[in-house]
Write an enzyme that holds these catalytic residues in place. Sequence first.
Site, PDB file in Angstrom:
ATOM      1  N   ARG A  89     -11.384  -4.966   6.486  1.00 21.97           N
ATOM      2  CA  ARG A  89     -11.631  -6.314   7.018  1.00 21.97           C
ATOM      3  C   ARG A  89     -10.399  -6.784   7.796  1.00 21.97           C
ATOM      4  O   ARG A  89      -9.257  -6.500   7.413  1.00 21.97           O
ATOM      5  CB  ARG A  89     -12.013  -7.286   5.922  1.00 21.97           C
TER       6      ARG A  89
ATOM      7  N   HIS B  76     -14.606   8.046  -6.878  1.00 21.64           N
ATOM      8  CA  HIS B  76     -14.783   7.638  -8.273  1.00 21.64           C
ATOM      9  C   HIS B  76     -16.290   7.540  -8.507  1.00 21.64           C
ATOM     10  O   HIS B  76     -17.016   7.052  -7.636  1.00 21.64           O
ATOM     11  CB  HIS B  76     -14.131   6.267  -8.453  1.00 21.64           C
TER      12      HIS B  76
ATOM     13  N   GLN C 181     -16.859  -2.344  -3.588  1.00 19.77           N
ATOM     14  CA  GLN C 181     -17.998  -1.458  -3.284  1.00 19.77           C
ATOM     15  C   GLN C 181     -19.299  -2.132  -3.703  1.00 19.77           C
ATOM     16  O   GLN C 181     -20.311  -2.071  -3.011  1.00 19.77           O
ATOM     17  CB  GLN C 181     -17.838  -0.127  -4.020  1.00 19.77           C
TER      18      GLN C 181
HETATM   19  N1  NAP Z   1      -5.559   4.430  -6.811  1.00 20.50           N
HETATM   20  C1  NAP Z   1      -5.774   5.551  -7.480  1.00 20.50           C
HETATM   21  O1  NAP Z   1      -4.875   6.074  -8.123  1.00 20.50           O
HETATM   22  C2  NAP Z   1      -7.122   6.221  -7.435  1.00 20.50           C
HETATM   23  C3  NAP Z   1      -7.208   7.547  -7.857  1.00 20.50           C
HETATM   24  C4  NAP Z   1      -8.412   8.205  -7.761  1.00 20.50           C
HETATM   25  C5  NAP Z   1      -9.523   7.508  -7.308  1.00 20.50           C
HETATM   26  N2  NAP Z   1      -9.440   6.196  -6.939  1.00 20.50           N
HETATM   27  C6  NAP Z   1     -10.638   5.517  -6.432  1.00 20.50           C
HETATM   28  O2  NAP Z   1     -10.501   5.380  -5.025  1.00 20.50           O
HETATM   29  C7  NAP Z   1     -11.176   4.191  -4.584  1.00 20.50           C
HETATM   30  C8  NAP Z   1     -10.203   3.301  -3.828  1.00 20.50           C
HETATM   31  O3  NAP Z   1      -9.158   2.925  -4.714  1.00 20.50           O
HETATM   32  P1  NAP Z   1      -7.713   2.445  -4.192  1.00 20.50           P
HETATM   33  O4  NAP Z   1      -6.827   2.361  -5.382  1.00 20.50           O
HETATM   34  O5  NAP Z   1      -7.311   3.259  -3.018  1.00 20.50           O
HETATM   35  O6  NAP Z   1      -7.999   1.033  -3.559  1.00 20.50           O
HETATM   36  P2  NAP Z   1      -8.055  -0.413  -4.226  1.00 20.50           P
HETATM   37  O7  NAP Z   1      -6.677  -0.944  -4.289  1.00 20.50           O
HETATM   38  O8  NAP Z   1      -8.851  -0.430  -5.466  1.00 20.50           O
HETATM   39  O9  NAP Z   1      -8.903  -1.127  -3.058  1.00 20.50           O
HETATM   40  C9  NAP Z   1      -8.279  -1.629  -1.974  1.00 20.50           C
HETATM   41  C10 NAP Z   1      -9.160  -1.731  -0.740  1.00 20.50           C
HETATM   42  O10 NAP Z   1     -10.358  -2.505  -0.985  1.00 20.50           O
HETATM   43  C11 NAP Z   1     -10.435  -3.506   0.014  1.00 20.50           C
HETATM   44  N3  NAP Z   1     -11.193  -4.666  -0.459  1.00 20.50           N
HETATM   45  C12 NAP Z   1     -11.042  -5.335  -1.630  1.00 20.50           C
HETATM   46  N4  NAP Z   1     -11.964  -6.338  -1.700  1.00 20.50           N
HETATM   47  C13 NAP Z   1     -12.682  -6.273  -0.546  1.00 20.50           C
HETATM   48  C14 NAP Z   1     -13.796  -6.989  -0.040  1.00 20.50           C
HETATM   49  N5  NAP Z   1     -14.361  -7.970  -0.731  1.00 20.50           N
HETATM   50  N6  NAP Z   1     -14.287  -6.646   1.174  1.00 20.50           N
HETATM   51  C15 NAP Z   1     -13.738  -5.618   1.882  1.00 20.50           C
HETATM   52  N7  NAP Z   1     -12.702  -4.899   1.447  1.00 20.50           N
HETATM   53  C16 NAP Z   1     -12.187  -5.215   0.244  1.00 20.50           C
HETATM   54  C17 NAP Z   1      -8.976  -3.869   0.297  1.00 20.50           C
HETATM   55  O11 NAP Z   1      -8.881  -4.487   1.535  1.00 20.50           O
HETATM   56  P3  NAP Z   1      -7.952  -5.789   1.769  1.00 20.50           P
HETATM   57  O12 NAP Z   1      -6.540  -5.296   1.901  1.00 20.50           O
HETATM   58  O13 NAP Z   1      -8.515  -6.340   2.996  1.00 20.50           O
HETATM   59  O14 NAP Z   1      -8.104  -6.666   0.546  1.00 20.50           O
HETATM   60  C18 NAP Z   1      -8.356  -2.471   0.296  1.00 20.50           C
HETATM   61  O15 NAP Z   1      -8.512  -1.830   1.536  1.00 20.50           O
HETATM   62  C19 NAP Z   1     -11.750   3.549  -5.847  1.00 20.50           C
HETATM   63  O16 NAP Z   1     -13.058   4.005  -6.016  1.00 20.50           O
HETATM   64  C20 NAP Z   1     -10.850   4.101  -6.945  1.00 20.50           C
HETATM   65  O17 NAP Z   1     -11.448   4.088  -8.214  1.00 20.50           O
HETATM   66  C21 NAP Z   1      -8.260   5.551  -6.968  1.00 20.50           C
END
Ligand code: NAP
Length: 400
Positions: free
Chosen positions: A112, A175, A154
Amino acid sequence: MASRGLPRALRCARVAAPRSVLSSALPRPALAKAAAAAVPRMTINQQPIRGLKQITFADSTETVYEREDWPREKLQEFFKNDTLALIGYGSQGHGQGLNLRDQGLNVIVGVRKDGASWKEAVQDGWVPGKNLFDVDTAVEKGTVVMNLLSDAAQSETWPALKPKITKGKTLYFSHGFSPVFKDLTKVDVPEDVDVILVAPKGSGRTVRTLFREGRGINSSIAVFQDVTGQAKEKAIAMGVAVGSGYLYETTFQKEVYSDLYGERGCLMGGIHGMFLAQYEVLRERGHSPSEAFNETVEEATQSLYPLIGGNGMDWMYAACSTTARRGAIDWSSRFRDNLKPLFNELYDRVQDGTETQRSLDYNSQKDYREKYEKEMQEIRDLEIWRAGKAVRSLRPENQK
Ligand SMILES: NC(=O)c1ccc[n+]([C@@H]2O[C@H](COP(=O)([O-])OP(=O)(O)OC[C@H]3O[C@@H](n4cnc5c(N)ncnc54)[C@H](OP(=O)(O)O)[C@@H]3O)[C@@H](O)[C@H]2O)c1
């Protein structure tokens, strides 16, 4: 191989481990035993196909896919007609996105426009209108839609995104959360698309660092829905493309259960709770902050845990004094027996969706970032972590 590497490895162990736990002189037979024990108890059979291995652990045989089998040129050929639309630029978006870009694949980012991620993406060299778009536009352009929004987002954005994930596209998650708990998340995947998962076993920052080091993180792969008959191959190719070194097969459900359980347990919540409990008792019994910190965190993270990571628990034990070993063996079973009921309660709460609901409720609040930051500040302000900051400041690399 292990015995050849032993003297050097052991010297490292000695240097790394503090005096309080290291034996002054481990007898040679003990060293040889430690070295032999350091060889993992599993069989690896090299298969005729390059980069594919079978690992037999106890009663199960697993196939492990390796990036060796997917050189850059093969990846580029495999995805030559694809646009990989990576939605969300948090930790995983950053790591996976930059790795895909470095692999020379056609990747675009969708976030966004008013969010923190947009600014981060621009800083990382993504160009608005060229390979950086708002979420809707990126999903429309993508043939492989990589949903890397936060799990709560999501769910929130699904009604708008679903109609854009049309027949022939591939839906990718890192995930199993959204589709597995669809009764809670309302993420009901379209019936005419492949749905695959690549879940790196580590933070997106590590996904990036290990890729840059030429290694690659371990990841789980899974198929939720196979419409084309090629879903598994796509999952493997995507796994390598985003920067994995080794890919282990699982199901969406097993991935999400183990992941939610593990991060609440030993990986993060449980270990933080253990650190706090041990530190607080030491302080209440008159020990100084530095002594309590060193004996709880510093020695663990700087000396002993890397030994476990390198060659296993018995290797770490072998590097420690007989006094330390005796006590650790005795007390490990006490801790296991006392903690197991708590771990079972945790697994139940993961399985019945309680933890998913909690995450959705909390992380879908408009001010979730501010609330999270407040909690992080409370953690930073705890004496244990202030003591840690002081101890770390004395490290040579922090002395400049
Ligand atoms: N982090 C890890 O260690 C890890 C490891 C393995 C798998 N995963 C999986 O990978 C996926 C992503 O995780 P992550 O840790 O990288 O990210 P995250 O911090 O959980 O998500 C951040 C992203 O989501 C966006 N977002 C949040 N609310 C929103 C909304 N209402 N509309 C549009 N965008 C929105 C944020 O954008 P803004 O900046 O605009 O808010 C940002 O780009 C998840 O499924 C997680 O379970 C994560």
